[in-house]
Design a protein around this motif. Structure first.
Motif, short mmCIF file in Angstrom:
data_model
loop_
_atom_site.label_atom_id
_atom_site.label_comp_id
_atom_site.label_asym_id
_atom_site.label_seq_id
_atom_site.Cartn_x
_atom_site.Cartn_y
_atom_site.Cartn_z
N PHE A 106 0.82 -1.28 0.04
CA PHE A 106 0.08 0.04 0.18
C PHE A 106 0.72 1.34 -0.24
O PHE A 106 0.57 2.11 -0.97
N ASP A 107 1.95 1.04 0.99
CA ASP A 107 2.69 2.20 0.92
C ASP A 107 3.52 2.67 -0.49
O ASP A 107 3.85 3.88 -0.79
N ASN A 108 3.78 1.52 -1.26
CA ASN A 108 4.39 1.93 -2.65
C ASN A 108 3.38 2.12 -3.91
O ASN A 108 3.83 2.05 -5.00
N THR A 109 2.23 2.26 -3.51
CA THR A 109 1.36 2.61 -4.68
C THR A 109 1.57 3.90 -5.27
O THR A 109 0.88 4.17 -6.27
N GLY A 110 2.06 4.90 -4.46
CA GLY A 110 2.02 6.12 -5.36
C GLY A 110 1.04 7.18 -4.86
O GLY A 110 1.11 8.41 -5.15
N LEU A 111 0.45 6.88 -3.73
CA LEU A 111 -0.58 7.93 -2.97
C LEU A 111 0.36 8.82 -2.15
O LEU A 111 1.33 8.74 -1.73
N ASN A 112 -0.08 10.17 -2.24
CA ASN A 112 0.49 11.15 -0.93
C ASN A 112 0.28 10.77 0.38
O ASN A 112 -0.64 9.99 0.80
N ASP A 113 1.02 11.48 1.25
CA ASP A 113 0.73 11.21 2.76
C ASP A 113 -0.49 11.41 3.40
O ASP A 113 -1.05 10.67 4.22
N ASP A 114 -1.31 12.36 2.84
CA ASP A 114 -2.70 12.80 3.18
C ASP A 114 -3.57 11.68 2.91
O ASP A 114 -4.34 11.28 3.70
N GLU A 115 -3.70 11.09 1.74
CA GLU A 115 -4.33 10.07 1.03
C GLU A 115 -4.05 9.05 1.98
O GLU A 115 -5.10 8.17 2.53
N LYS A 116 -2.93 8.50 2.30
CA LYS A 116 -2.55 7.63 3.12
C LYS A 116 -2.96 7.23 4.42
O LYS A 116 -3.61 6.54 4.83
N LYS A 117 -2.94 8.62 4.97
CA LYS A 117 -3.44 8.68 6.47
C LYS A 117 -4.85 8.31 6.39
O LYS A 117 -5.43 7.78 7.44
N LEU A 118 -5.43 9.13 5.60
CA LEU A 118 -7.10 8.67 5.56
C LEU A 118 -7.51 7.39 5.29
O LEU A 118 -8.35 6.89 6.27
N ILE A 119 -6.84 6.98 4.40
CA ILE A 119 -7.05 5.41 4.14
C ILE A 119 -6.67 4.44 5.22
O ILE A 119 -7.41 3.40 5.55
N LEU A 120 -5.70 4.75 5.78
CA LEU A 120 -4.92 3.85 6.68
C LEU A 120 -5.91 3.59 7.90
O LEU A 120 -5.76 2.64 8.77
N GLY A 121 -6.52 4.75 8.26
CA GLY A 121 -7.12 4.80 9.54
C GLY A 121 -8.17 5.69 9.81
O GLY A 121 -9.09 5.49 10.69
N GLU A 122 -7.70 7.16 9.27
CA GLU A 122 -8.65 8.03 9.76
C GLU A 122 -10.15 7.88 9.30
O GLU A 122 -11.05 8.43 9.78
N ASN A 123 -10.20 7.63 8.23
CA ASN A 123 -11.66 7.07 7.53
C ASN A 123 -12.64 5.96 8.35
O ASN A 123 -13.69 6.35 8.95
N ALA A 124 -11.90 5.04 8.88
CA ALA A 124 -12.37 4.06 9.65
C ALA A 124 -12.87 4.67 11.00
O ALA A 124 -13.78 4.34 11.70
N LYS A 125 -11.68 5.34 11.46
CA LYS A 125 -12.28 5.99 12.85
C LYS A 125 -13.13 6.88 12.85
O LYS A 125 -14.02 6.61 13.82
N ARG A 126 -13.43 7.78 11.98
CA ARG A 126 -14.46 8.63 11.89
C ARG A 126 -15.71 7.82 11.76
O ARG A 126 -16.94 8.12 12.33
N LEU A 127 -15.59 6.90 10.74
CA LEU A 127 -17.05 6.02 10.55
C LEU A 127 -17.58 5.46 11.67
O LEU A 127 -18.88 5.34 11.83
N PHE A 128 -16.58 4.87 12.30
CA PHE A 128 -16.94 3.69 13.39
C PHE A 128 -16.76 4.04 14.95
O PHE A 128 -16.95 3.66 15.63
N GLY A 129 -16.02 5.36 14.97
CA GLY A 129 -15.77 5.82 16.24
C GLY A 129 -14.97 4.97 17.09
O GLY A 129 -14.81 4.70 18.14
N PHE A 130 -13.55 4.26 16.34
CA PHE A 130 -12.89 3.35 17.14
C PHE A 130 -11.91 4.09 17.58
O PHE A 130 -11.35 5.25 17.33
#
Ligand SMILES: [Zn+2]
Length: 277
Positions: free
Chosen positions: A253-277
């Motif tokens: 995933f780290d080597n796909t070419g996404l930027n750091d902001d995109e990676k942060k969202l996908i790796l955890g921030e979206n799931a955290k926001r969605l489910f309150g983990f």
């Protein structure tokens, strides 16, 4: 924070046999071999999560008949009590043929299992069938997430029970707020997903799509293009472990070419926001 939104565990007693069958199904369905990448039990997932440096692995339990959900959900609630220690959280299980689906969903909501997992291929029901529509609608109204296997199943490729057209058809009837289409919207249907679904207001997970052990995986270039067309705020990192080594999945995933902001969202921030983990 790193969250793996899509993993599986198998009960200790049947794990070895279940994995053996699934490995055979993959060879039969795809014509190549993919081996299980960790010990398939709950403990195996907990150990893998910690050694990969993942903060939380989420189990998506699949009920293959109507008698299973209550039992699975009861065990999940017990296991979730120890999530700080195990780093594993279990979503809820349900089957579309459950007559008492409202009762089961009420329990899932009150036991705070946060979401339900659906697998149309293993549950032998098409995703836009009335039975799914009624239970998804009910679950969404209770604030639950819905994570659904989408596209071909590597072990059962003959009939696809969740295609982009079925998603669009379901969407005409109901618009659940937290719908997650696994495998980037549909395993092996990525051109169609890109054309018909990307940008619409539901979520997709990355489960197993970048795994090099599958010759038919999604290429990095199309992956990045899809993420940007759909919106990085609506993509969740997932592995489908044990069918993808979690450490390897993070590296790929780290080597796909996404930027750091995109990676942060996908790796955890979206799931955290969605489910309150
Ligand atoms: Zn899966």
């Amino acid at each position: 924070m790193i969250i793996d939104i899509h993993t599986h565990t198998f009960p200790y007693k049947i794990a070895a046999r279940a994995i053996e069958h699934m490995e055979e199904d993959i060879v039969r369905g795809q014509g190549f071999e993919v081996k299980c990448a960790r010990i398939p039990t709950f403990q195996g997932l907990s150990d893998s999560t910690k050694s990969a440096g993942i903060d939380l692995s989420v189990v998506c339990p699949v009920a293959t008949n109507v008698t299973q959900p209550e039992k699975i959900n009861e065990l999940s609630v017990k296991a979730n009590e120890k999530m700080d220690e195990t780093k594993v959280f279990n979503f809820g299980a349900i089957h579309p043929d459950c007559e008492n689906y409202k009762e089961i969903i009420d329990d899932i909501a009150s036991m705070e299992l946060k979401a339900i997992k659906l697998h149309p291929d293993y549950q032998h029901v098409f995703f836009d069938d009335e039975r799914y529509i009624r239970l998804i609608d009910y679950a969404a109204n209770k604030g639950l997430g819905i994570i659904v296997h989408a596209g071909e199943d590597v072990g059962l490729p003959d009939t696809i029970h969740c295609t982009p057209d079925m998603v669009l058809n379901l969407w005409k009837h109901i618009q659940p707020e937290k719908l997650i289409l696994a495998h980037m919207g549909g395993w092996r249907l990525w051109d169609e997903v890109e054309e018909k679904l990307a940008g619409l207001p539901f979520y997709m997970d990355t489960a197993v799509v970048l795994n090099r052990r599958f010759p038919v995986r999604l290429g990095n270039e199309q992956f990045v293009r899809m993420v940007r067309k759909h919106g990085a705020d609506k993509i969740l990192f997932g592995t489908d472990s044990p069918w993808y080594d979690q450490k390897q999945a993070l590296e790929d995933f780290d080597n796909t070419g996404l930027n750091d902001d995109e990676k942060k969202l996908i790796l955890g921030e979206n799931a955290k926001r969605l489910f309150g983990f």
